[in-house]
Enzyme design. Structure first.
Site, PDB file in Angstrom:
ATOM      1  N   CYS A  50     -66.789  53.068  42.336  1.00 55.73           N
ATOM      2  CA  CYS A  50     -67.987  53.630  41.717  1.00 55.73           C
ATOM      3  C   CYS A  50     -69.027  52.530  41.500  1.00 55.73           C
ATOM      4  O   CYS A  50     -68.774  51.577  40.748  1.00 55.73           O
ATOM      5  CB  CYS A  50     -67.639  54.280  40.382  1.00 55.73           C
ATOM      6  SG  CYS A  50     -69.072  54.979  39.529  1.00 55.73           S
ATOM      7  N   PRO A  51     -70.198  52.639  42.121  1.00 54.86           N
ATOM      8  CA  PRO A  51     -71.233  51.616  41.912  1.00 54.86           C
ATOM      9  C   PRO A  51     -71.787  51.610  40.492  1.00 54.86           C
ATOM     10  O   PRO A  51     -72.322  50.588  40.040  1.00 54.86           O
ATOM     11  CB  PRO A  51     -72.312  52.000  42.936  1.00 54.86           C
ATOM     12  CG  PRO A  51     -72.109  53.458  43.185  1.00 54.86           C
ATOM     13  CD  PRO A  51     -70.639  53.680  43.076  1.00 54.86           C
TER      14      PRO A  51
END
Length: 275
Positions: free
Chosen positions: A131-132
């Protein structure tokens, strides 16, 4: 402590903290203090809103810097020249393998359900996805904090929307504001309303997906591979406890480490395993 030097992830971290700080500034400065001066609700909303912001920040920080479940590398280089494929011939239910496998990129053994992340460049236990927005993988050890972060963002978004709508429906008749201040409050309120609505819908969709992954014991990677539920006979409560810890459910939303939850992990690298 883990921190991934990924430009996209770092940019998303800056955006996340910027959005939260902006929401806190608008709600406190332009909504609560401006429309509720001298009211008993002023202190209540200031304390409650900042409590949610604090819990959001703590859970997000934990998700960012916590080890998601990185499979440790061996001290010495392993020899896989005589590797055979026993694990492919021993599936357990719905195509899952009960055996340890070998990661050719990390050149080490990895437990069942572990997958290699091309951004983190390591194998992650029970990896769901990278997940960025937390600049980290969502895995066995930090999924709890990631889900808490999603919940608090949703709560903060709903809380902000409620305060904005309330300030419009029941405006302060006794507040003396000049035209410029009124216009600034309206502009900030509209911007925050759009941001809260977008972020609220976005995190709610991810939160539902995460809860589905936990309750049906199938990560996003496993769903793509169509492997099905890993432990179909395990109770839903036990699946949630595996993520949040064995403490009381009332404590599951606190961004702290459960002792029973932490004791299940062992970071000793597997130097010899029959695969």
């Amino acid at each position: 402590m883990v921190f991934i030097r990924d430009p996209c992830g770092i940019a998303c971290l800056v955006m996340t903290y910027g959005a939260v700080l902006y929401a806190d500034y608008v709600v406190i400065r332009w909504i609560i203090l401006t429309t509720m001066p001298g009211s008993i609700w002023t202190s209540f909303h200031v304390v409650l809103f900042n409590t949610v912001v604090f819990l959001l920040g703590m859970s997000h920080t934990k998700a960012v810097f916590s080890d998601p479940g990185i499979v440790p590398l061996p001290a010495n280089r392993l020899d896989f020249s005589d590797l055979h494929t026993t694990n492919k011939n021993n599936p357990v239910g719905n195509g899952h393998s009960s055996e340890w496998t070998v990661c050719t990129r990390c050149e080490t053994y990895r437990p069942p359900r572990a997958h290699h992340c091309r951004i983190c460049k390591r194998c992650i236990r029970r990896m769901d996805h990278h997940c960025p927005w937390i600049n980290n993988c969502v895995g066995e050890r930090n999924q709890k904090y990631f889900l808490q972060f999603l919940i608090y963002v949703a709560v903060l978004s709903l809380y902000s929307l409620g305060l904005i709508v309330a300030s419009w429906v029941s405006p302060c008749e006794e507040c003396n504001q000049n035209v410029i201040e009124s216009q600034l409050r309206m502009i900030h309120s509209v911007i925050l309303m759009l941001v809260s609505a977008l972020f609220g819908l976005f995190v709610t969709a991810i939160m539902v997906d995460q809860l589905h992954a936990i309750l049906y014991d199938e990560t996003a990677v496993e769903a793509i591979q169509q492997k099905g539920t890993y432990r179909p006979n395990r109770r839903k409560y036990q699946l949630l406890a595996d993520v949040f810890g064995r403490g009381h459910p009332a404590l599951w939303l606190l961004p702290c480490t459960s002792l029973n939850h932490a004791s299940r992990y062992h970071d000793t690298p597997l130097l010899s395993h029959d695969v």
